[in-house]
Design an enzyme around this catalytic site. Structure first.
Site, PDB file in Angstrom:
ATOM      1  N   TYR A  88       5.606  41.772  12.411  1.00 20.16           N
ATOM      2  CA  TYR A  88       5.967  43.074  12.947  1.00 20.16           C
ATOM      3  C   TYR A  88       7.224  42.999  13.818  1.00 20.16           C
ATOM      4  CZ  TYR A  88       1.031  43.923  11.734  1.00 20.16           C
ATOM      5  OH  TYR A  88      -0.180  43.992  11.099  1.00 20.16           O
ATOM      6  N   HIS A 154      -2.272  36.084   7.717  1.00 22.24           N
ATOM      7  CA  HIS A 154      -1.793  37.441   7.458  1.00 22.24           C
ATOM      8  C   HIS A 154      -1.603  37.697   5.964  1.00 22.24           C
ATOM      9  CE1 HIS A 154       1.009  40.804   9.204  1.00 22.24           C
ATOM     10  NE2 HIS A 154       0.066  41.264   8.399  1.00 22.24           N
TER      11      HIS A 154
END
Length: 391
Positions: A88, A154
């Protein structure tokens, strides 16, 4: 922009707490407090900090005092868990800097930090043990902490061996078609390809970090529920035969797709995962007036979302489709015992989220809300429960 490992890190600085505005909008509205869920005692709402990046906000927001004030307001409301990731962009850095400023009011022991590792770009994945370790160490530095409450691998579906249909209604995976997804009886410990071994090696490295006290809970995150269940079972049925501690799925507890309702029990009983979370009740923006152009939903699903938005507007429901969608997500989270990860960009969004959560918990406008929920689901028709390809 994702910052590569080993490269110079962006630096953010915020004014000290004494110079940070603390006016009426910075104060929580009195009312029902958030409850805690699961063995980790997470709040029913978890702060999704992907908003602290250029993915969702420009520099005028993330370099202002807004991140500090937004995080502080959330903590004052009892939203004392944060979800972030190196993927992010600047999220970890901004969040960590903001929490450091807030340390006099909220010390590290007063909140939970959950981050991820292994994904560093749209097509950049590195699950090698050395990179997993380096990534976790960098996250510690960015977040100004010496331990992390949870670390996920992830978006595991992009790394593991592909098994089963990539799109469609994946409830079939829980039926007699389970073997097609690698979920048949006797398939639990099967390694389907090199990617599965990479996943297992990465989990093993996270377990080492757990033994060192750096990581408290080890888990995986991703989109396709059958893949997450298959990998959770693989971990459980591979030495040392220990289940994952935590699992995060997104976009499967919303008005378009709520199949987590059927999968949750399988994660808990069959895969023995004690802590589950769900994210994105707005379905990555699909259930908003301006869903992002990169959204993977097919045109027919987008058109259904547009019509659902028009319906809520015609019904003159305050907050429109996003309000109905977030409320649905909170209600399902409560029913299923799942904390809901929601992104907040500013104080207004925090206040609004708590207002909706309290409305759901207190049963206000319940009949009308459920009626609208049912109409929205019916608009999606054949696309209700449909998952797009993610691998």
């Amino acid at each position: 922009m994702v910052v590569p490992l080993g490269s110079p890190q962006p630096v953010f600085s915020f004014p000290p707490l004494s110079d940070t505005p603390d006016v009426e909008e910075d104060k929580p509205v009195e009312g029902l407090p958030l409850s805690k869920i699961g063995p980790m005692q997470l709040p029913e709402i978890v702060f999704g900090a992907a908003t602290f990046s250029n993915v969702y906000n420009d520099d005028s927001i993330i370099t202002s005092d807004i991140p500090v004030r937004t995080a502080r307001l959330a903590l004052r409301y009892g939203i004392d868990a944060f979800d972030t990731s190196p993927y992010y962009g600047t999220s970890e850095i901004v969040l960590g800097t903001a929490l450091k400023v807030l340390e006099p009011e909220f010390p590290r022991s007063s909140y939970r930090l959950m981050t991820k590792c292994g994904r560093y770009g749209m097509k950049e994945f590195d699950y090698t043990p050395a990179t997993i370790r380096a990534s976790v160490k960098r996250s510690l530095e960015r977040l100004h902490t010496d331990y992390l409450d949870a670390v996920y691998l992830h978006d595991v579906e992009f790394v593991c061996a592909p098994v089963g249909p990539s799109s469609g209604n994946h409830l079939a995976a829980l039926s007699d078609q389970g073997a097609e997804y690698g979920l048949g009886q006797g398939q639990e410990g099967k390694i389907w390809g090199a990617g599965d071994k990479i996943i297992l090696d990465a989990v093993a490295e996270l377990r080492k970090l757990q033994e060192e006290g750096i990581v408290k809970h080890v888990g995986i995150s991703g989109y396709p529920l059958p893949t997450l269940l298959r990998l959770a079972l693989l971990v459980l049925h591979t030495p040392p035969y220990k289940p994952l501690d935590i699992l995060l799925s997104y976009s499967h507890s919303n008005l378009q797709n709520c199949t987590i309702a059927e999968f949750a029990e399988h994660f808990r009983t069959r895969a023995q995962i004690p802590q589950l979370l769900t994210a994105s009740p707005l379905n990555m923006g699909l259930l908003t007036p301006r869903y992002p152009p990169w959204h993977p939903a097919p045109p027919e699903m987008r058109e259904a979302a547009r019509r659902a938005g028009e319906l809520c507007a015609d019904e003159q429901w305050e907050g429109g489709l996003p309000n109905i969608a977030v409320g649905f997500g909170y209600r399902k989270g409560k029913e299923l015992g799942l904390p809901v990860v929601v992104g907040f960009s500013n104080m207004r969004e925090v206040h609004e989220s708590l207002r909706v959560w309290r409305e759901i918990k207190e049963g206000r406008n319940g009949a009308k809300r459920r009626e609208l929920e049912g109409k929205v689901v019916s608009i999606f028709g054949e696309w209700a429960g449909w998952s797009w390809a993610s691998r």
